[in-house]
Enzyme design. Structure first.
Site, PDB file in Angstrom:
ATOM      1  N   GLU A   1       0.825  -1.207   0.000  1.00  0.00           N
ATOM      2  CA  GLU A   1       0.000   0.000   0.000  1.00  0.00           C
ATOM      3  C   GLU A   1       0.857   1.254   0.000  1.00  0.00           C
ATOM      4  O   GLU A   1       2.015   1.225   0.407  1.00  0.00           O
ATOM      5  CB  GLU A   1      -0.926  -0.002   1.203  1.00  0.00           C
ATOM      6  CG  GLU A   1      -0.223  -0.177   2.517  1.00  0.00           C
ATOM      7  CD  GLU A   1      -1.169  -0.768   3.562  1.00  0.00           C
ATOM      8  OE1 GLU A   1      -1.905   0.020   4.148  1.00  0.00           O
ATOM      9  OE2 GLU A   1      -1.162  -1.989   3.788  1.00  0.00           O
TER      10      GLU A   1
ATOM     11  N   CYS B   1       3.638   8.486   0.943  1.00  0.00           N
ATOM     12  CA  CYS B   1       4.249   7.559   1.889  1.00  0.00           C
ATOM     13  C   CYS B   1       4.373   6.219   1.176  1.00  0.00           C
ATOM     14  O   CYS B   1       3.358   5.611   0.819  1.00  0.00           O
ATOM     15  CB  CYS B   1       3.347   7.462   3.115  1.00  0.00           C
ATOM     16  SG  CYS B   1       3.891   6.232   4.294  1.00  0.00           S
TER      17      CYS B   1
ATOM     18  N   CYS C   1       7.036  -6.988   6.866  1.00  0.00           N
ATOM     19  CA  CYS C   1       8.171  -6.443   7.625  1.00  0.00           C
ATOM     20  C   CYS C   1       8.575  -7.490   8.654  1.00  0.00           C
ATOM     21  O   CYS C   1       7.743  -8.269   9.121  1.00  0.00           O
ATOM     22  CB  CYS C   1       7.733  -5.157   8.333  1.00  0.00           C
ATOM     23  SG  CYS C   1       9.052  -4.348   9.273  1.00  0.00           S
TER      24      CYS C   1
ATOM     25  N   CYS D   1       7.364  -4.981  15.477  1.00  0.00           N
ATOM     26  CA  CYS D   1       6.804  -4.018  16.442  1.00  0.00           C
ATOM     27  C   CYS D   1       5.367  -4.428  16.791  1.00  0.00           C
ATOM     28  O   CYS D   1       4.558  -4.718  15.900  1.00  0.00           O
ATOM     29  CB  CYS D   1       6.819  -2.601  15.875  1.00  0.00           C
ATOM     30  SG  CYS D   1       8.477  -2.042  15.459  1.00  0.00           S
TER      31      CYS D   1
ATOM     32  N   CYS E   1       2.136  -2.604  15.283  1.00  0.00           N
ATOM     33  CA  CYS E   1       2.126  -2.325  13.848  1.00  0.00           C
ATOM     34  C   CYS E   1       1.504  -3.465  13.052  1.00  0.00           C
ATOM     35  O   CYS E   1       1.808  -4.641  13.287  1.00  0.00           O
ATOM     36  CB  CYS E   1       3.557  -2.065  13.381  1.00  0.00           C
ATOM     37  SG  CYS E   1       3.677  -1.729  11.624  1.00  0.00           S
TER      38      CYS E   1
ATOM     39  N   CYS F   1      -0.187   2.303   8.720  1.00  0.00           N
ATOM     40  CA  CYS F   1       0.780   1.355   8.203  1.00  0.00           C
ATOM     41  C   CYS F   1       0.305  -0.106   8.125  1.00  0.00           C
ATOM     42  O   CYS F   1       0.047  -0.733   9.141  1.00  0.00           O
ATOM     43  CB  CYS F   1       1.937   1.429   9.202  1.00  0.00           C
ATOM     44  SG  CYS F   1       3.488   1.174   8.485  1.00  0.00           S
TER      45      CYS F   1
HETATM   46  N1  SAH Z   1      10.017   0.532   9.674  1.00  0.00           N
HETATM   47  C1  SAH Z   1      10.112   1.947   9.669  1.00  0.00           C
HETATM   48  C2  SAH Z   1       9.124   2.637   8.740  1.00  0.00           C
HETATM   49  C3  SAH Z   1       7.729   2.108   8.666  1.00  0.00           C
HETATM   50  S1  SAH Z   1       6.661   2.347  10.040  1.00  0.00           S
HETATM   51  C4  SAH Z   1      10.018   2.483  11.059  1.00  0.00           C
HETATM   52  O1  SAH Z   1       9.886   1.704  11.992  1.00  0.00           O
HETATM   53  O2  SAH Z   1      10.147   3.682  11.240  1.00  0.00           O
HETATM   54  C5  SAH Z   1       6.240   4.051   9.969  1.00  0.00           C
HETATM   55  C6  SAH Z   1       5.888   4.631  11.317  1.00  0.00           C
HETATM   56  O3  SAH Z   1       4.562   4.250  11.724  1.00  0.00           O
HETATM   57  C7  SAH Z   1       6.812   4.194  12.435  1.00  0.00           C
HETATM   58  O4  SAH Z   1       7.124   5.275  13.249  1.00  0.00           O
HETATM   59  C8  SAH Z   1       5.967   3.171  13.141  1.00  0.00           C
HETATM   60  O5  SAH Z   1       6.444   2.925  14.422  1.00  0.00           O
HETATM   61  C9  SAH Z   1       4.607   3.816  13.070  1.00  0.00           C
HETATM   62  N2  SAH Z   1       3.470   2.950  13.319  1.00  0.00           N
HETATM   63  C10 SAH Z   1       3.325   1.641  13.079  1.00  0.00           C
HETATM   64  N3  SAH Z   1       2.137   1.190  13.494  1.00  0.00           N
HETATM   65  C11 SAH Z   1       1.475   2.256  13.991  1.00  0.00           C
HETATM   66  C12 SAH Z   1       0.192   2.439  14.573  1.00  0.00           C
HETATM   67  N4  SAH Z   1      -0.659   1.428  14.737  1.00  0.00           N
HETATM   68  N5  SAH Z   1      -0.130   3.684  14.971  1.00  0.00           N
HETATM   69  C13 SAH Z   1       0.735   4.733  14.817  1.00  0.00           C
HETATM   70  N6  SAH Z   1       1.938   4.602  14.291  1.00  0.00           N
HETATM   71  C14 SAH Z   1       2.317   3.384  13.889  1.00  0.00           C
END
Ligand code: SAH
Length: 349
Positions: free
Chosen positions: A91, A104, A111, A115, A118, A332
């Site tokens: 996406e 974006c 991934c 996390c 996420c 994301c």
């Molecule tokens: N892997 C990279 C880039 C992709 S994630 C990173 O970790 O930075 C992009 C951003 O969205 C990151 O800051 C991530 O922690 C955040 N993110 C992921 N899931 C989220 C959610 N449910 N709510 C808010 N931010 C989120």
């Protein structure tokens, strides 16, 4: 067969030479692709028939199919679900701001960083995206919205520094005149903190904005939601950031997603201040987006505001990320996730 979008100008010129074609054809071809949106060699009118045939036999132009496209009610966010040739979907989101359109992009299918809050990481990493597949997200979105995209954030699905070689080439190409001419200062790369790659990137001295997904002020708390915290400590990340600043003189952006009762307490804010005080940086507070498969709750608006006030009063420049497109699953990995789910439900898997 190669995806021609994976070739930069030099590589394309080289290919032309090796295949007994004039080098200047390379410029004509990229012009058709990136400036005229012609994605079929037969439509490239100034190429001789024999050249078109050779190209058709050696290359494809991998523009992903748009499987789904959503525009938010407020019309400021457009979300695309793209499908590549191998059937994988990713996406990307376009956000329309006063200063221009920002996209974006995803850098991987899935991934592997794990996390906990996420959606992108729920099924693990399927594969890296190639340079051309990252560029194509911009190309197709720009064509669809009929307007120039002037900013890029590498903040979609995937960890950009876990796909380092392809991402570096993307950074070089997206910046070039023959593609999108997007200045490095208009590019933000977001990482969960792969320290050796941050150090390497610093040495390249790109003028991009580095965003660090910090989300916690200490390792103990960070380890609760981010497995990468077991590999690199916050102090190693901060040292790498300081090196990045020294090399590039660019301000670092720290992402801090506020999760109710986990990292949104006052003492977290004070700890964060201690960590960042005096650094050329800025904190971006993100009220966490609820992900169906995850249990975390968004901090209340008053908590977000309080956290913000504490940081600001103590001299840490802070913004609260405007929530855009939450009505269209713009967080994301959410759209891909719900798409795969409904597809699997239909197929009874
Ligand atoms: N892997 C990279 C880039 C992709 S994630 C990173 O970790 O930075 C992009 C951003 O969205 C990151 O800051 C991530 O922690 C955040 N993110 C992921 N899931 C989220 C959610 N449910 N709510 C808010 N931010 C989120």
């Amino acid at each position: 067969m190669y995806n021609i979008l994976d070739f930069d100008m030099n590589e394309l010129k080289e290919w032309m030479e090796q295949n007994k074609e004039s080098k200047f054809r390379a410029k004509q071809i990229v012009d058709w692709i990136y400036k005229q949106n012609i994605w079929d060699f037969n439509g490239m009118k100034n190429l001789p028939k024999s050249t078109k045939e050779k190209l058709t036999n050696s290359f494809y132009i991998d523009i992903p199919k748009i499987v789904e496209m959503y525009t938010s009610k407020t019309n400021d966010t457009v979300k695309f679900l793209y499908e590549f040739r191998d059937g994988n979907v990713i996406e990307c989101v376009v956000m329309k701001y006063k200063y221009g359109n920002s996209i974006c992009v995803s850098t991987q299918v899935g991934c592997r960083m794990g996390c906990k809050f996420c959606a992108s990481t729920l099924g693990g990493r399927i594969r890296n995206l190639s340079t051309g597949e990252i560029l194509a997200q911009i190309l197709n979105a720009q064509y669809k919205i009929k307007d120039r995209i002037s900013n890029v954030v590498l903040m979609g699905s995937g960890e950009p520094l876990d796909n380092y070689i392809n991402v570096l080439k993307f950074l070089d190409m997206v910046n070039s005149n023959y593609t999108f001419n997007i200045g490095q200062r208009h590019i933000t790369l977001s990482t969960c903190g792969l320290v050796p790659k941050i150090l390497d990137l610093a040495d390249k001295e790109y003028q991009l904005t580095l965003a660090i997904s910090l989300h916690a002020p200490n390792d103990k708390l960070r380890k609760l939601t981010m497995p990468i915290a077991n590999e690199y400590s916050i102090s190693e990340i901060i040292d790498a950031c300081k090196y990045y600043i020294k090399k590039t003189n660019r301000r670092i952006s720290f992402e801090y997603a506020l999760i109710k009762d986990l990292n949104d307490m006052d003492e977290c804010a004070y700890e964060l201040i201690k960590l960042l005080k005096g650094m050329l940086c800025h904190v971006n507070l993100i009220p966490i987006n609820k992900v169906r498969e995850r249990n975390y709750e968004k901090s209340s608006l008053s908590n977000v505001k309080r956290f913000y006030d504490i940081l600001e009063k103590n001299g840490i420049e802070t913004t609260i990320r405007r929530e855009m497109g939450s009505d269209i699953n713009a967080a994301c990995g959410q759209l891909r996730r719900s798409y795969l789910k409904s597809k699997n439900d239909l197929e009874g898997v």
